[in-house]
Motif scaffolding. Structure first.
Motif, PDB file in Angstrom:
ATOM      1  N   GLY A   1       0.802  -1.208   0.000  1.00  0.00           N
ATOM      2  CA  GLY A   1       0.000   0.000   0.000  1.00  0.00           C
ATOM      3  C   GLY A   1       0.833   1.254   0.000  1.00  0.00           C
ATOM      4  N   ILE A   2       0.319   2.267  -0.644  1.00  0.00           N
ATOM      5  CA  ILE A   2       0.946   3.582  -0.608  1.00  0.00           C
ATOM      6  C   ILE A   2       0.149   4.413   0.380  1.00  0.00           C
ATOM      7  CG2 ILE A   2       1.435   5.682  -1.901  1.00  0.00           C
ATOM      8  CD1 ILE A   2       1.858   3.974  -4.360  1.00  0.00           C
ATOM      9  N   THR A   3       0.848   4.908   1.389  1.00  0.00           N
ATOM     10  CA  THR A   3       0.209   5.701   2.422  1.00  0.00           C
ATOM     11  C   THR A   3       0.932   7.034   2.526  1.00  0.00           C
ATOM     12  OG1 THR A   3      -0.261   3.658   3.622  1.00  0.00           O
ATOM     13  CG2 THR A   3      -0.529   5.703   4.831  1.00  0.00           C
ATOM     14  N   TYR A   4       0.185   8.122   2.519  1.00  0.00           N
ATOM     15  CA  TYR A   4       0.791   9.443   2.640  1.00  0.00           C
ATOM     16  C   TYR A   4      -0.210  10.420   3.212  1.00  0.00           C
ATOM     17  CZ  TYR A   4      -1.673  10.118  -1.808  1.00  0.00           C
ATOM     18  OH  TYR A   4      -2.638  10.167  -2.798  1.00  0.00           O
ATOM     19  N   GLU A   5       0.293  11.508   3.731  1.00  0.00           N
ATOM     20  CA  GLU A   5      -0.548  12.601   4.191  1.00  0.00           C
ATOM     21  C   GLU A   5       0.335  13.808   4.442  1.00  0.00           C
ATOM     22  OE1 GLU A   5      -1.337  14.204   7.396  1.00  0.00           O
ATOM     23  OE2 GLU A   5       0.461  13.380   8.277  1.00  0.00           O
ATOM     24  N   GLY A   6      -0.281  14.974   4.417  1.00  0.00           N
ATOM     25  CA  GLY A   6       0.474  16.201   4.638  1.00  0.00           C
ATOM     26  C   GLY A   6      -0.447  17.394   4.699  1.00  0.00           C
ATOM     27  N   ASP A   7       0.145  18.566   4.629  1.00  0.00           N
ATOM     28  CA  ASP A   7      -0.621  19.814   4.733  1.00  0.00           C
ATOM     29  C   ASP A   7      -1.670  19.931   3.634  1.00  0.00           C
ATOM     30  OD1 ASP A   7       1.075  20.551   6.849  1.00  0.00           O
ATOM     31  OD2 ASP A   7       2.458  21.568   5.495  1.00  0.00           O
ATOM     32  N   THR A   8      -1.272  19.640   2.404  1.00  0.00           N
ATOM     33  CA  THR A   8      -2.186  19.797   1.281  1.00  0.00           C
ATOM     34  C   THR A   8      -2.718  18.471   0.766  1.00  0.00           C
ATOM     35  OG1 THR A   8      -0.361  19.818  -0.300  1.00  0.00           O
ATOM     36  CG2 THR A   8      -1.112  21.953   0.543  1.00  0.00           C
ATOM     37  N   TYR A   9      -2.096  17.378   1.194  1.00  0.00           N
ATOM     38  CA  TYR A   9      -2.616  16.040   0.931  1.00  0.00           C
ATOM     39  C   TYR A   9      -3.318  15.613   2.208  1.00  0.00           C
ATOM     40  CZ  TYR A   9      -0.251  14.734  -3.442  1.00  0.00           C
ATOM     41  OH  TYR A   9       0.143  14.617  -4.748  1.00  0.00           O
ATOM     42  N   ALA A  10      -4.635  15.512   2.173  1.00  0.00           N
ATOM     43  CA  ALA A  10      -5.358  15.138   3.388  1.00  0.00           C
ATOM     44  C   ALA A  10      -5.040  13.710   3.779  1.00  0.00           C
ATOM     45  CB  ALA A  10      -6.861  15.315   3.187  1.00  0.00           C
ATOM     46  N   GLY A  11      -4.492  12.965   2.882  1.00  0.00           N
ATOM     47  CA  GLY A  11      -4.018  11.641   3.217  1.00  0.00           C
ATOM     48  C   GLY A  11      -4.590  10.574   2.331  1.00  0.00           C
ATOM     49  N   CYS A  12      -3.849   9.504   2.227  1.00  0.00           N
ATOM     50  CA  CYS A  12      -4.283   8.404   1.414  1.00  0.00           C
ATOM     51  C   CYS A  12      -3.585   7.153   1.873  1.00  0.00           C
ATOM     52  CB  CYS A  12      -3.923   8.683  -0.032  1.00  0.00           C
ATOM     53  SG  CYS A  12      -4.643   7.493  -1.110  1.00  0.00           S
ATOM     54  N   SER A  13      -4.332   6.066   1.855  1.00  0.00           N
ATOM     55  CA  SER A  13      -3.772   4.806   2.277  1.00  0.00           C
ATOM     56  C   SER A  13      -4.446   3.683   1.513  1.00  0.00           C
ATOM     57  CB  SER A  13      -3.995   4.627   3.778  1.00  0.00           C
ATOM     58  OG  SER A  13      -3.555   3.371   4.205  1.00  0.00           O
ATOM     59  N   TYR A  14      -3.659   2.694   1.148  1.00  0.00           N
ATOM     60  CA  TYR A  14      -4.241   1.544   0.478  1.00  0.00           C
ATOM     61  C   TYR A  14      -3.653   0.264   1.061  1.00  0.00           C
ATOM     62  CZ  TYR A  14      -6.309  -1.311  -3.135  1.00  0.00           C
ATOM     63  OH  TYR A  14      -7.044  -2.228  -3.795  1.00  0.00           O
ATOM     64  N   PRO A  15      -3.941   0.024   2.344  1.00  0.00           N
ATOM     65  CA  PRO A  15      -3.541  -1.273   2.898  1.00  0.00           C
ATOM     66  C   PRO A  15      -4.615  -2.297   2.587  1.00  0.00           C
ATOM     67  CG  PRO A  15      -4.478   0.090   4.601  1.00  0.00           C
ATOM     68  CD  PRO A  15      -4.507   0.897   3.329  1.00  0.00           C
ATOM     69  N   ASP A  16      -4.555  -3.443   3.241  1.00  0.00           N
ATOM     70  CA  ASP A  16      -5.570  -4.470   3.037  1.00  0.00           C
ATOM     71  C   ASP A  16      -6.335  -4.647   4.327  1.00  0.00           C
ATOM     72  OD1 ASP A  16      -7.034  -6.489   1.919  1.00  0.00           O
ATOM     73  OD2 ASP A  16      -5.514  -8.026   2.240  1.00  0.00           O
ATOM     74  N   PRO A  17      -7.590  -4.299   4.414  1.00  0.00           N
ATOM     75  CA  PRO A  17      -8.444  -3.766   3.368  1.00  0.00           C
ATOM     76  C   PRO A  17      -8.181  -2.262   3.152  1.00  0.00           C
ATOM     77  CG  PRO A  17      -9.670  -3.868   5.412  1.00  0.00           C
ATOM     78  CD  PRO A  17      -8.309  -4.459   5.688  1.00  0.00           C
ATOM     79  N   PRO A  18      -8.632  -1.725   2.018  1.00  0.00           N
ATOM     80  CA  PRO A  18      -8.382  -0.310   1.750  1.00  0.00           C
ATOM     81  C   PRO A  18      -8.981   0.604   2.805  1.00  0.00           C
ATOM     82  CG  PRO A  18      -9.203  -1.411  -0.200  1.00  0.00           C
ATOM     83  CD  PRO A  18      -9.339  -2.370   0.936  1.00  0.00           C
TER      84      PRO A  18
END
Length: 174
Positions: A154-171
């Motif tokens: 999974g690609i997981t990220y977050e920051g000031d302008t990226y509210a965040g994203c994660s794709y583990p199992d389950p999404p």
């Protein structure tokens, strides 16, 4: 309503996208429903809406499981010098490895984004002043920057302008 804004909305909707205007509670509920449904969607949220969603979803357990870490100063310098993105702010990324043990980092993620969307689009996300971009239940197909094999995980990220994203199992995305 401002005619120029209405023309922009008309253009977005004309391309098959939706524009939603609602109070904060309704927007948060809409995002939560998208997360629960497993459907992929992108949201441009106010910073306050993004913070509310972050507080609801990013539990200490989820942060630990996601491997989110602040991007180091050295990696930020490399991102600026090689990719031309001057300020990524308080960006955090969950590094992961390919089957051969090569690491996929924030640098690799942003490089992939530039190949996929162009440098101006990636820079524009980091330049947002009042908005946070949130990607819900995304699918990313990325190749290892070292050996070019398809990455799993999974690609997981977050920051000031990226509210965040994660794709583990389950999404799960926040």
């Amino acid at each position: 309503m401002d005619n120029a804004l209405l023309a922009q909305i008309e253009g977005v909707v004309g391309k098959g996208k939706a524009v939603v205007s609602a109070d904060d509670d309704a927007v948060v509920a809409l995002v939560q429903e998208a997360i629960k449904s497993g459907r992929t969607a992108s949201f441009y949220l106010s910073r306050e809406q993004a913070r509310t969603l972050w507080d609801l979803h990013w539990t200490p357990e989820l942060v630990k499981a996601s491997r989110l870490e602040p991007v180091s100063g050295k990696e930020k310098e490399r991102i600026e010098s090689d990719l031309g993105i001057a300020d990524i702010g308080a960006f955090r990324f969950g590094r992961f490895e390919c089957k051969k043990g090569h690491e996929f980092s924030a640098y690799d993620f942003l490089q992939h984004g530039i190949r996929e969307h162009g440098p101006d689009a990636v820079r524009a996300i980091f330049e947002l002043k009042n908005t946070a971009f949130l990607r819900v239940n995304p699918y990313f197909a990325v190749n290892c920057a070292t050996c070019d094999q398809l990455m799993e995980g999974g690609i997981t990220y977050e920051g000031d302008t990226y509210a965040g994203c994660s794709y583990p199992d389950p999404p799960v995305c926040m």
